[in-house]
Structures are given as C-alpha cells and as structure tokens.
Design an enzyme around this catalytic site. Structure first.
Site, short mmCIF file in Angstrom:
data_model
loop_
_atom_site.label_atom_id
_atom_site.label_comp_id
_atom_site.label_asym_id
_atom_site.label_seq_id
_atom_site.Cartn_x
_atom_site.Cartn_y
_atom_site.Cartn_z
N ASP A 279 80.96 59.67 47.70
CA ASP A 279 80.28 60.81 47.07
C ASP A 279 81.29 61.85 46.60
OD1 ASP A 279 76.95 61.93 48.17
OD2 ASP A 279 77.64 60.74 46.46
N SER B 164 83.35 63.56 49.51
CA SER B 164 83.04 64.74 48.70
C SER B 164 84.33 65.44 48.24
CB SER B 164 82.08 65.64 49.46
OG SER B 164 81.44 66.51 48.57
N HIS C 87 73.78 63.31 50.40
CA HIS C 87 75.19 63.64 50.57
C HIS C 87 75.61 63.54 52.05
CE1 HIS C 87 78.87 64.98 48.89
NE2 HIS C 87 78.89 66.14 49.50
C1 LIG Z 1 75.08 76.59 52.21
C2 LIG Z 1 76.42 76.64 51.92
N1 LIG Z 1 77.09 75.98 50.82
C3 LIG Z 1 78.49 76.31 51.08
C4 LIG Z 1 79.37 76.10 49.92
C5 LIG Z 1 76.94 74.53 50.62
C6 LIG Z 1 76.51 73.66 51.56
N2 LIG Z 1 76.63 72.22 51.35
C7 LIG Z 1 75.44 71.47 51.68
C8 LIG Z 1 75.36 71.34 53.17
C9 LIG Z 1 76.45 70.91 54.14
C10 LIG Z 1 75.18 71.09 54.90
C11 LIG Z 1 74.90 70.93 56.37
C12 LIG Z 1 75.91 70.56 57.22
C13 LIG Z 1 75.64 70.47 58.58
C14 LIG Z 1 74.35 70.76 59.05
C15 LIG Z 1 74.08 70.66 60.49
F1 LIG Z 1 73.02 71.37 60.83
F2 LIG Z 1 73.84 69.38 60.80
F3 LIG Z 1 75.13 71.09 61.18
C16 LIG Z 1 73.33 71.14 58.18
C17 LIG Z 1 73.61 71.23 56.80
C18 LIG Z 1 75.02 72.39 54.15
C19 LIG Z 1 74.41 70.37 53.84
C20 LIG Z 1 77.78 71.61 50.89
O1 LIG Z 1 78.81 72.23 50.75
C21 LIG Z 1 77.77 70.11 50.54
N3 LIG Z 1 79.17 69.69 50.38
C22 LIG Z 1 79.89 69.18 51.42
S1 LIG Z 1 79.14 69.03 52.95
C23 LIG Z 1 80.42 68.38 54.04
C24 LIG Z 1 80.08 68.70 55.44
C25 LIG Z 1 80.19 70.01 55.88
C26 LIG Z 1 79.81 70.34 57.18
C27 LIG Z 1 79.34 69.34 58.00
F4 LIG Z 1 79.00 69.66 59.24
C28 LIG Z 1 79.25 68.02 57.58
C29 LIG Z 1 79.61 67.72 56.29
N4 LIG Z 1 81.15 68.78 51.32
C30 LIG Z 1 81.82 68.91 50.13
O2 LIG Z 1 82.99 68.53 50.04
C31 LIG Z 1 81.10 69.46 49.03
C32 LIG Z 1 79.81 69.85 49.17
C33 LIG Z 1 79.30 70.39 47.97
C34 LIG Z 1 80.32 70.33 47.03
C35 LIG Z 1 81.52 69.73 47.64
#
Ligand SMILES: CCN(CC)CCN(C[C@]12C[C@](c3ccc(C(F)(F)F)cc3)(C1)C2)C(=O)Cn1c(SCc2ccc(F)cc2)nc(=O)c2c1C=CC2
Length: 404
Positions: free
Chosen positions: A271, A248, A326
């Site tokens: 991704d 990402s 993702h």
């Molecule tokens: C709501 C907040 N909002 C903040 C900007 C966006 C939230 N979001 C979708 C999420 C990450 C999600 C997630 C994690 C972890 C649990 C758990 F419960 F398992 F811990 C649940 C739910 C919440 C799915 C993303 O940011 C997606 N994303 C990611 S997710 C990378 C990641 C982060 C934390 C982790 F533990 C594992 C992986 N990396 C990127 O580089 C980019 C994006 C979007 C554009 C660029």
C-alpha cells in the site's frame, strides 16, 4: 457476538518451519544511530518469553498525538485495548546457527513504529529470513527513543543513588523520546515528507550496514541491554540476497532505498504512499518491485505514480487484495473484535488472517524469484499475477486519463 468472541484475539503465529526469535538493537545511542527490532529463525526453546508488542507506554502517548486524541484518555484506551499483547516470537532466543539467511529490511508507516508489523516479519523469519524492522527517527514514528550522554551534574547526583541494573553504556546515558511531528498550520506537506523519505532510506541502508558488520563478526556495542548473543549471527547472513520492504510511507521508503542502494536486490511495497517521492527518481530505480495494494487506500494519482515505474525489462508487479483496507497490513487488524475493527477501519471485509497469509505468500514467491532462493516459495507464483479469488491483478482503481 457471533464468532468474534470465539476467535482468539492476537497476532497470528508464523506458519513457516522455523521457530522465531526476536530481539532489539540500537547502535550508536544517538538519534543518528540505527535502531531496529530483529526477527530471525531460532532454536526451539520452551523457556523463552514473548516480547511485548508495545514495549513502552510512551508509544501509546505518541499514538494519541498522531491520532489527535487527548493523551490521558487515549493512553488509557490504548493500554486497555492493546497493552497486554505479546508477539509470536521468543525474546532473545538463540539463533538457529546451521543456515545462511537472506535478509529483509522493513520500513514502518507514518505514525507507526518498529513493532507493529510482527505478523509479516515473524512469518518471513519462520521461513528462514533475518528481518530488521527499522524504527525511523525522522519524526514520522508515533514515538521513538535514543540516548544522550549524562551531564556532569547528572553523573554527580547519581553517585548517591545505588547502581541500578542495565549495561554500562546505559548508566552514562539518559533516554530521550522523539514524538510524531504533524504538519504545522499552513505547512506544505511535500517538502517535509520528501526530506523524511530520504532520511528513512538512509536509515534502512544504515541498518543494512550494521547487519553487515554483525555478519563479519565485528564486535558490536548494542546500547540496549538484551540477553541476545550477537556473535551467533557471525557469517549467518547471505549478503547477496537482501530485499527492502515497507508499508505506506514505508512503501515510498522502499523506492527511495532501491534507488540509493543497489545491495537491495528487490523491493516489496505494501500500500505504498507515493506522495513523498520526487518524480525524477523513478527512471533511476533498476530493481524489481512488487506493489501489494489494499482495495480501499489507493486513488488514481497514487496508482499513476506507481505505473511510472512500469518497465518492459525490469519486473514490476502489482496486485490488489480484495476486501482489505490500509490497516490490513499492520498488526492492529488482528487485535479488535470485528465490529470495532470495521468501525475504526482496522479491518476490511476479508478475514484479516487470510489477507495477511495471501500477502506473505505472494511476498515469499516474489523474493524467491528475485533473490534466487532455492526454497519452495515458487508454489505461490500464481499469486504474484493475482491468480486467486481474493486477488486482483494490478489495481481496481480506474485510471482517469488526466492522472496518467
Ligand atoms: C488522524 C490522523 N491522520 C494523521 C496524519 C491520519 C491517520 N491515518 C489513518 C489511520 C492510522 C489509523 C489508526 C491507527 C491505529 C489505531 C488503533 F486504534 F488501532 F491504535 C486506529 C487508527 C489512523 C488509521 C494515516 O496516517 C494512514 N497512514 C498510515 S497509518 C500507519 C500506522 C500508524 C499507526 C498505527 F498504529 C498503525 C499503522 N501510514 C502511512 O504511512 C500513511 C498514512 C496515510 C498516508 C501515509
């Protein structure tokens, strides 16, 4: 409950011929230093213990900030759900010394940190790679830490406290936590993310520089007190065979790092989130790139920016894994039951272990091709062109004319 209660919840063990060792490295101790988790082929030792998947509770605090959920509630949920997981590697196990290993630098996504992609990193290590999973200090990680020097008064009042364990360096150092920085109200996203992707690329290059020093036998001062003997890594790395990989935001970091450092012979972007990148860097990237996409994350604008990297002379490949989301790339996808996982978008329709297996095999085939490895990873060449029932060659996103 169906099969979800019977299948073992945990990060799948690596499939390659080598046992996997894991250790942490930080040098120097400041926020400008290099901080990474190292995965490597190790000697089989039954006595080694497994490292914690989430090493400190502060990472869960950071995750709650990132997820905009209340810290006390969130920390309890995360600790309950994920607090006890170990990763499929042996902590500080001795390096397997009779091989010269190709190297991969891995860059985590927004809100993640260095330990969350262990299924990918451990698999590469089991196949003979040395993998450094960087922890970024650009405030895109949920949490990270570094150290600062103790003040005289802190040293002074330390005098009357019995000496605790820990390396000499840490005794004069105080640990500081850096948490995820969200966008401020009304702040434009691009300037922040563009500045962060440049810092992230520099941190990948710095990690490579540290590995180069370690490989040359330069004595290193690892600030963290680990039982790992870094001298065993002298002359262990094949520094002509180096790749950069990321998920990402880490995928964008791959492109930026390839542009800045030609020692990275190729890149694998999982991704990729192309938003943080300047358009003007695309023509300056000269190395092969492999885009491995999930079915749900991509959109026309993002794909059309990947297409700007298409080239007739430099190999640029793209596949989409059917039924993935993702979060099919980070380790969370293995750690909840099916229905919670699907509800929280941590799982897609495809079995998470099959998805990561396809991703790992396609990656290994691409790395063999562009790092000139003499392994048997070319058996998975068809996956690079999407030749599998669970893969799509290129993308499933329809590119609207306006987006191209
Ligand atoms: C709501 C907040 N909002 C903040 C900007 C966006 C939230 N979001 C979708 C999420 C990450 C999600 C997630 C994690 C972890 C649990 C758990 F419960 F398992 F811990 C649940 C739910 C919440 C799915 C993303 O940011 C997606 N994303 C990611 S997710 C990378 C990641 C982060 C934390 C982790 F533990 C594992 C992986 N990396 C990127 O580089 C980019 C994006 C979007 C554009 C660029």
């Amino acid at each position: 409950m169906g099969n979800s209660c019977s299948n073992h919840l945990g990060i799948p063990p690596a499939k390659g011929p080598n046992a996997v060792g894991c250790t942490d490295f930080m040098m120097d101790h400041t926020a400008q230093g290099s901080f990474f988790r190292l995965y490597y082929p190790c000697q089989t030792t039954e006595k080694a213990q497994r490292p914690d998947w989430v090493p400190c509770k502060e990472y869960f605090n950071g995750l709650t900030d990132f997820m905009n959920i209340n810290r006390t509630v969130g920390e309890k949920i995360f600790n309950h759900l994920f607090g006890s997981f170990k990763i499929p590697a042996s902590l500080d196990a001795p390096f397997k010394s009779n091989v010269k290993c190709p190297v991969v630098i891995f860059s985590h996504g927004l809100g993640a940190f260095r330990t969350l992609y262990s299924a990918i990193c451990a698999e590469l290590a089991s196949q003979g790679f040395i993998v450094a999973s960087v922890e970024h200090r650009d405030q895109s990680a949920s949490a990270t830490y570094y150290f600062r020097d103790k003040t005289e008064s802190e040293k002074a009042n330390k005098k009357n406290v019995p000496k605790t364990s820990g390396s000499a360096q840490e005794d004069n150092l105080v640990r500081e936590w850096m948490y995820y920085r969200g966008l401020k109200h009304g702040e434009r996203e691009f300037p922040l993310r563009n500045e962060q992707v440049k810092k992230r690329a520099d941190e990948c290059i710095l990690a490579l520089d540290r590995l180069t020093e370690i490989n040359s036998g330069t004595p290193v001062q690892n600030v963290l007190q680990t039982q790992f003997d870094w001298t065993t890594l002298e002359n262990s790395m094949d520094l002509c065979r180096i790749a950069v990989m990321g998920h990402s935001f880490g995928g964008a970091t791959v492109i930026e790092a390839l542009c800045k450092e030609v020692k990275f012979k190729c890149g694998v972007a999982l991704d990729a989130w192309m938003n943080p990148l300047d358009d003007e860097i695309f023509p300056r990237v000269k190395q092969p790139i492999f885009f491995i996409n999930s079915e749900k994350f991509q959109w026309a604008g993002n794909i059309s920016r990947m297409k700007k990297l298409d080239s007739a002379v430099i190999q640029r490949k793209m596949i989409t894994i059917r039924g993935t989301v993702h979060q099919s790339f980070p380790d969370f996808t293995f750690l909840t039951g099916n229905w919670i996982g699907k509800l929280m978008k941590l799982k897609g329709e495809i079995d998470p272990e099959l998805a990561i297996d396809l991703c790992n095999k396609a990656t290994l085939a691409f790395l063999q091709r562009h790092l000139g490895l003499e392994m048997n990873f070319n058996q998975w060449d068809p996956l690079i062109d999407g030749q599998d029932d669970h893969l799509i060659q290129g993308t499933n996103v329809t590119l609207l004319q306006s987006a191209i």
